[in-house]
Design a protein around this motif. Structure first.
Motif, PDB file in Angstrom:
ATOM      1  N   THR A  44       0.831  -1.203   0.000  1.00 26.79           N
ATOM      2  CA  THR A  44       0.000   0.000   0.000  1.00 26.79           C
ATOM      3  C   THR A  44       0.866   1.254   0.000  1.00 26.79           C
ATOM      4  O   THR A  44       0.630   2.203  -0.766  1.00 26.79           O
ATOM      5  N   ILE A  45       1.883   1.288   0.850  1.00 24.72           N
ATOM      6  CA  ILE A  45       2.779   2.444   0.923  1.00 24.72           C
ATOM      7  C   ILE A  45       3.536   2.613  -0.393  1.00 24.72           C
ATOM      8  O   ILE A  45       3.741   3.736  -0.870  1.00 24.72           O
ATOM      9  N   THR A  46       3.936   1.521  -1.010  1.00 28.20           N
ATOM     10  CA  THR A  46       4.639   1.602  -2.289  1.00 28.20           C
ATOM     11  C   THR A  46       3.762   2.228  -3.364  1.00 28.20           C
ATOM     12  O   THR A  46       4.215   3.090  -4.138  1.00 28.20           O
ATOM     13  N   CYS A  47       2.491   1.844  -3.428  1.00 29.75           N
ATOM     14  CA  CYS A  47       1.569   2.414  -4.406  1.00 29.75           C
ATOM     15  C   CYS A  47       1.417   3.918  -4.201  1.00 29.75           C
ATOM     16  O   CYS A  47       1.404   4.690  -5.165  1.00 29.75           O
ATOM     17  N   VAL A  48       1.317   4.336  -2.954  1.00 29.41           N
ATOM     18  CA  VAL A  48       1.139   5.758  -2.644  1.00 29.41           C
ATOM     19  C   VAL A  48       2.362   6.559  -3.084  1.00 29.41           C
ATOM     20  O   VAL A  48       2.241   7.620  -3.720  1.00 29.41           O
ATOM     21  N   GLU A  49       3.558   6.077  -2.772  1.00 24.93           N
ATOM     22  CA  GLU A  49       4.763   6.823  -3.105  1.00 24.93           C
ATOM     23  C   GLU A  49       4.962   6.926  -4.619  1.00 24.93           C
ATOM     24  O   GLU A  49       5.415   7.964  -5.123  1.00 24.93           O
ATOM     25  N   ILE A  50       4.635   5.884  -5.355  1.00 24.88           N
ATOM     26  CA  ILE A  50       4.778   5.942  -6.811  1.00 24.88           C
ATOM     27  C   ILE A  50       3.752   6.883  -7.420  1.00 24.88           C
ATOM     28  O   ILE A  50       4.051   7.658  -8.333  1.00 24.88           O
ATOM     29  N   LEU A  51       2.511   6.835  -6.915  1.00 20.04           N
ATOM     30  CA  LEU A  51       1.464   7.705  -7.459  1.00 20.04           C
ATOM     31  C   LEU A  51       1.783   9.178  -7.208  1.00 20.04           C
ATOM     32  O   LEU A  51       1.477  10.034  -8.045  1.00 20.04           O
ATOM     33  N   LYS A  52       2.422   9.501  -6.086  1.00 17.17           N
ATOM     34  CA  LYS A  52       2.787  10.886  -5.808  1.00 17.17           C
ATOM     35  C   LYS A  52       3.824  11.401  -6.801  1.00 17.17           C
ATOM     36  O   LYS A  52       3.909  12.606  -7.040  1.00 17.17           O
ATOM     37  N   ARG A  53       4.608  10.518  -7.373  1.00 19.39           N
ATOM     38  CA  ARG A  53       5.572  10.924  -8.404  1.00 19.39           C
ATOM     39  C   ARG A  53       4.906  11.062  -9.767  1.00 19.39           C
ATOM     40  O   ARG A  53       5.361  11.838 -10.610  1.00 19.39           O
ATOM     41  N   LYS A  54       3.848  10.306  -9.996  1.00 22.69           N
ATOM     42  CA  LYS A  54       3.145  10.381 -11.277  1.00 22.69           C
ATOM     43  C   LYS A  54       2.204  11.586 -11.335  1.00 22.69           C
ATOM     44  O   LYS A  54       2.039  12.206 -12.395  1.00 22.69           O
ATOM     45  N   VAL A  55       1.553  11.893 -10.220  1.00 21.20           N
ATOM     46  CA  VAL A  55       0.602  13.006 -10.151  1.00 21.20           C
ATOM     47  C   VAL A  55       1.157  14.002  -9.135  1.00 21.20           C
ATOM     48  O   VAL A  55       1.205  13.711  -7.934  1.00 21.20           O
ATOM     49  N   ALA A  56       1.579  15.160  -9.595  1.00 22.43           N
ATOM     50  CA  ALA A  56       2.222  16.132  -8.716  1.00 22.43           C
ATOM     51  C   ALA A  56       1.199  16.897  -7.883  1.00 22.43           C
ATOM     52  O   ALA A  56       0.026  17.007  -8.241  1.00 22.43           O
ATOM     53  N   GLY A  57       1.663  17.425  -6.746  1.00 26.07           N
ATOM     54  CA  GLY A  57       0.852  18.309  -5.928  1.00 26.07           C
ATOM     55  C   GLY A  57      -0.211  17.637  -5.086  1.00 26.07           C
ATOM     56  O   GLY A  57      -1.242  18.250  -4.806  1.00 26.07           O
ATOM     57  N   LEU A  58       0.005  16.414  -4.651  1.00 27.11           N
ATOM     58  CA  LEU A  58      -0.999  15.688  -3.874  1.00 27.11           C
ATOM     59  C   LEU A  58      -0.767  15.887  -2.378  1.00 27.11           C
ATOM     60  O   LEU A  58       0.342  15.703  -1.876  1.00 27.11           O
ATOM     61  N   HIS A  59      -1.838  16.256  -1.672  1.00 21.05           N
ATOM     62  CA  HIS A  59      -1.810  16.323  -0.218  1.00 21.05           C
ATOM     63  C   HIS A  59      -2.085  14.924   0.333  1.00 21.05           C
ATOM     64  O   HIS A  59      -2.806  14.134  -0.282  1.00 21.05           O
ATOM     65  N   GLN A  60      -1.541  14.619   1.512  1.00 20.21           N
ATOM     66  CA  GLN A  60      -1.629  13.255   2.051  1.00 20.21           C
ATOM     67  C   GLN A  60      -2.018  13.273   3.523  1.00 20.21           C
ATOM     68  O   GLN A  60      -1.571  14.119   4.293  1.00 20.21           O
ATOM     69  N   VAL A  61      -2.864  12.321   3.893  1.00 15.10           N
ATOM     70  CA  VAL A  61      -3.203  12.049   5.292  1.00 15.10           C
ATOM     71  C   VAL A  61      -3.122  10.542   5.494  1.00 15.10           C
ATOM     72  O   VAL A  61      -3.750   9.782   4.751  1.00 15.10           O
ATOM     73  N   SER A  62      -2.351  10.124   6.496  1.00 13.55           N
ATOM     74  CA  SER A  62      -2.157   8.697   6.775  1.00 13.55           C
ATOM     75  C   SER A  62      -2.713   8.365   8.155  1.00 13.55           C
ATOM     76  O   SER A  62      -2.524   9.126   9.104  1.00 13.55           O
TER      77      SER A  62
END
Length: 210
Positions: free
Chosen positions: A96-114
């Motif tokens: 799950t964490i791997t998917c999140v980190e890769i998606l943040k590189r593909k789509v810029a400017g994403l805010h995150q709450v974990s």
């Protein structure tokens, strides 16, 4: 991948679970998960929920999530989603964490709450062939819930992370760089033929009279 309510529990106490059945004589035949609201406040009505499991393929998850976030894919006429939630439990947390980190590189400017929480899983185990009874085991496992949003989120929310700026090249920039390097590289076959002709000119083959 399901756009439905999460199966996470926000409890902080890890309940004791019965001893696991002996896997040598028993076989798991069923599994159900507790249904509970996502532990993140203020979610959009059209939030995309990506449930990551231990056997999920990261490539497939990211292809679907990226297309929905960018408004592409089969349903390209629909507006792009503004928020996506990744949830995983047990051995699926790392993926799950791997998917999140890769998606943040593909789509810029994403805010995150974990958010970290616990989830109750009920497993049904079948006894040995000579026995007809089944055993139900209730387990409490750790889980993670990560929200990525194009819209600003409350920075005071526990687990908030602002958009990150990556210094390395993006995926598109890397692909363009590979194409430029390939275009500038000389044709190896043409180079080999030219060297062979040069060698022939400098050192013609010797002829012998019989």
């Amino acid at each position: 991948m399901e756009d439905q309510s999460s199966s996470l529990s926000s409890g902080v106490q890890l309940a004791s679970c019965p001893p696991h059945p002996e896997q040598g004589t028993r076989r798991r035949i069923g599994r159900s998960e507790e249904r509970a609201p996502l532990p993140i406040p203020g979610l959009a009505a059209d939030v995309l929920h990506m449930r990551v499991k231990e056997g999920s393929k990261i490539r497939n998850l990211l292809r679907f999530a990226t297309a929905r976030m960018q408004g592409e894919g089969q349903d390209s006429s629909a507006a792009a989603v503004r928020q996506v939630v990744f949830t995983g439990l047990g051995r699926g947390i790392t993926k799950t964490i791997t998917c999140v980190e890769i998606l943040k590189r593909k789509v810029a400017g994403l805010h995150q709450v974990s958010k970290l929480c616990y989830m109750t899983v009920n497993e049904v185990w079948e006894s040995a062939p000579q026995e007809a009874a089944t055993t139900t085991v209730e387990r409490t496992v750790p889980a993670i819930c990560i929200l990525l949003s194009k819209d600003p989120l409350d920075p005071q929310e526990l687990g908030y992370q602002p958009p990150q700026t990556f210094s390395g090249p993006t995926e598109e920039e890397e692909r363009r760089g590979d194409l430029r390097r390939t275009a500038g590289r000389p044709n190896l076959l043409h180079t080999a033929k030219r060297l062979s002709l040069d060698d022939w000119t400098r050192c013609p083959p010797k002829t012998y009279k019989v």
